[in-house]
Design an enzyme around this catalytic site. Structure first.
Site, PDB file in Angstrom:
ATOM      1  N   HIS A  74      35.305  32.682  15.132  1.00  0.00           N
ATOM      2  CA  HIS A  74      36.436  32.428  16.035  1.00  0.00           C
ATOM      3  C   HIS A  74      35.929  31.933  17.388  1.00  0.00           C
ATOM      4  O   HIS A  74      36.392  30.908  17.909  1.00  0.00           O
ATOM      5  CB  HIS A  74      37.237  33.718  16.206  1.00  0.00           C
ATOM      6  CG  HIS A  74      38.419  33.605  17.113  1.00  0.00           C
ATOM      7  ND1 HIS A  74      39.701  33.442  16.645  1.00  0.00           N
ATOM      8  CD2 HIS A  74      38.525  33.639  18.474  1.00  0.00           C
ATOM      9  CE1 HIS A  74      40.542  33.371  17.669  1.00  0.00           C
ATOM     10  NE2 HIS A  74      39.848  33.498  18.786  1.00  0.00           N
ATOM     11  N   GLU A  75      34.969  32.664  17.949  1.00  0.00           N
ATOM     12  CA  GLU A  75      34.453  32.272  19.264  1.00  0.00           C
ATOM     13  C   GLU A  75      33.641  30.982  19.185  1.00  0.00           C
ATOM     14  O   GLU A  75      33.598  30.210  20.155  1.00  0.00           O
ATOM     15  CB  GLU A  75      33.622  33.408  19.870  1.00  0.00           C
ATOM     16  CG  GLU A  75      34.379  34.711  20.068  1.00  0.00           C
ATOM     17  CD  GLU A  75      35.678  34.569  20.846  1.00  0.00           C
ATOM     18  OE1 GLU A  75      35.800  33.612  21.647  1.00  0.00           O
ATOM     19  OE2 GLU A  75      36.596  35.396  20.648  1.00  0.00           O
ATOM     20  N   GLU A 108      42.987  27.691  21.415  1.00  0.00           N
ATOM     21  CA  GLU A 108      43.132  28.654  20.317  1.00  0.00           C
ATOM     22  C   GLU A 108      43.233  27.945  18.972  1.00  0.00           C
ATOM     23  O   GLU A 108      42.814  28.488  17.948  1.00  0.00           O
ATOM     24  CB  GLU A 108      44.356  29.536  20.555  1.00  0.00           C
ATOM     25  CG  GLU A 108      44.409  30.774  19.670  1.00  0.00           C
ATOM     26  CD  GLU A 108      43.232  31.722  19.885  1.00  0.00           C
ATOM     27  OE1 GLU A 108      42.906  32.470  18.940  1.00  0.00           O
ATOM     28  OE2 GLU A 108      42.640  31.734  20.983  1.00  0.00           O
TER      29      GLU A 108
END
Length: 509
Positions: free
Chosen positions: A265-266, A295
């Site tokens: 995700h990061e 996002e």
């Protein structure tokens, strides 16, 4: 005249940008490496930088050059007009807010962070409540300064997503909710059993080996270590510039999936940041297009890549190297475990791909009610628990796993949470377009080849920075305005297949 004014504007904004990036590094340090007792000094440092940046953004030179350029806009190129538009928006919002309020918001956020950390560790909401109350008051005051005639939550949302109206945002959230609630209900009623405990019954997973695995995953995805690093933090995050984009994760020795998906995700966030133009650094064209788009990049890599069946051909073999106890698992079992829909998960960052959005909606509804004055801060734990019972059929036993679990309110970031679901919807729309453009994308992922996907995202999203407004950027990349349609199609098809559901029931209208 306009050329000189434009050059002066960019020079002034570069100063602002560098101050803000320096503040970001200090904030990263506070969450990752700063000694526990460093808060008083760090609070003063961050407040000072916030004040200096505010002064620089609102100075007379920027105001005068913006007025000159307003009168000579026809002489500007499209890129220059975009640059002026973005600086003007930030200047006008900053000018509306007193410097003293900016300083107080920064000080409150810095002071609230360690209090939140200890309150979470001690399960003590009352310790954090005064800081949350002050954040609510300061955010109301901030919104009132900018535009006292508008819905204050809409004004706050614009800090994180300035170009999608609150009506558009709520329309997307409503579509997501109306899709997911019946889909989750049908999944829970399904008799299909997935390999949900594939990893949790295989013993423990040391943090050291999880870190080594996460580093291997980042390398496989194409993370340039010369411009980044991996660390741990209480709440995973990413920050940086196109020259230095850092990621963090955290470890649970009972389950390695949390750290792997947090890292991926990061990575998505960092990949976006690193894909911005080096040449446009410290200008709006070298900055991200705000949090919904940011996002979308993290959710695209986490869900469309990381949770895909194709990716597990790569990931499981890497996992076997660091955790031999997983040798007995099949790719299918690992894929099912990574995509199970939980019945009892209370933690947003550990949530599955579907119930995750109900976690987000709960936070959105609570923070909006706080800003609107419909509820008091003291009521938050009870309202949180009741909403978890209503939306997810579960209730937290402690506030640590309830309303204290997220870091965002300690920062005073009210209006942030909707961008998580908006980003997921954008991710689906962007990934669908990438699949149409890249031949056999699944096959490339299964082979561990991500160059074409990274390049497609860089070319269609990253390199533009803030050149386009949100909907225009998505339309440029996909050919269509931003909607939740692709997300509805994606989750309906994927989970109908996983849980043997009636797929026609989930076909979007």
């Amino acid at each position: 005249m306009s050329a000189d004014a434009y050059a002066t504007l960019c020079e002034q904004y570069e100063h602002v940008s560098n101050i803000q990036h320096a503040r970001g590094v200090l904030s990263w340090d506070q969450q990752v490496t700063m000694p526990e007792d460093g808060t008083p000094a760090r609070t003063a440092q961050l407040s000072a930088l916030s004040t200096v940046a505010h002064d620089a953004l609102t100075n007379d030179i920027i105001a005068d050059t913006l007025e000159t350029l307003r009168a000579n806009s026809d002489s500007l190129s499209s890129d220059q007009k975009a640059t002026v538009r973005e600086i003007r928006r930030k200047h006008e919002r900053a000018t509306a807010v007193p410097e003293s309020l900016i300083a107080e918001m920064s000080e409150t956020a810095s002071e609230a962070l360690p209090v939140w950390e200890s309150a979470k560790a001690d399960d003590d909401f009352d310790a954090f409540a005064p800081y949350l109350q002050r954040h609510v008051e300061l955010n109301r005051e901030y919104a009132d300064c900018i535009d006292s005639t508008r819905d204050p939550y809409a004004v706050l949302l614009e800090e994180f997503e300035p170009y999608l109206s609150l009506d558009h945002v709520e329309s997307v959230l409503r579509t997501i909710r109306e899709t997911l609630v019946p889909l989750i209900d049908e999944i829970r009623a399904s008799e299909t059993t997935l390999a949900t405990d594939a990893f949790t019954t295989q013993g423990t997973y040391s943090s050291a080996n999880q870190e080594a695995l996460c580093r291997d995953v980042l390398t496989t995805l194409g993370y340039p270590w010369e411009r980044g690093r991996l660390d741990t933090a209480p709440h995973p995050f990413s920050m940086g510039t196109s020259f230095d984009a850092r990621v963090t994760t955290r470890f649970d020795e009972t389950d390695p999936l949390g750290s792997v998906f947090s890292t991926i995700h990061e990575f998505g966030h960092a990949s976006y940041t690193l894909g911005l133009s080096d040449d446009a650094y410290a200008t709006p064209l070298g900055e991200d297009r705000d949090l919904s788009v940011h996002e979308s990049q993290s959710r695209l890599w986490e869900n469309h890549v990381g949770r895909s069946r194709a990716f597990w051909d790569v990931l499981l073999s890497q996992m076997n190297e660091h955790f031999p106890q997983t040798d007995s698992l099949s790719v299918r079992e690992a894929y099912e475990a990574a995509n199970q829909v939980y019945e009892d998960n209370l933690i947003r960052v550990n949530a599955d791909e579907l119930t995750y959005h109900l976690h987000v909606l709960i936070r959105y509804e609570i923070e909006r009610a706080l800003i609107d004055g419909d509820i008091d801060v003291a009521e938050v734990p009870a309202i949180w628990n009741n909403k978890y019972e209503e939306y997810l059929g579960i209730q937290p036993e402690t506030d640590a796993e309830g309303c204290l679990q997220d870091i965002h309110w300690s920062h005073g970031n009210i209006g942030y949470f909707p961008t998580y679901s908006l980003g997921s919807a954008m991710a689906a729309q962007l990934y669908t377009a990438a699949e149409e453009s890249i031949a056999d994308l699944d096959g490339k992922i299964a082979a561990g080849s991500f160059d074409e996907l990274r390049e497609w995202l860089r070319r269609n999203v990253h390199q533009h920075g803030a050149r386009y407004q949100t909907d225009e950027l998505i339309k440029q990349a996909t050919g269509s305005s931003f909607t939740a349609d692709a997300f509805v199609s994606y989750v309906s098809k994927k989970y109908a297949s996983l849980y043997s559901l009636d797929q026609e029931f989930h076909t979007p209208l």
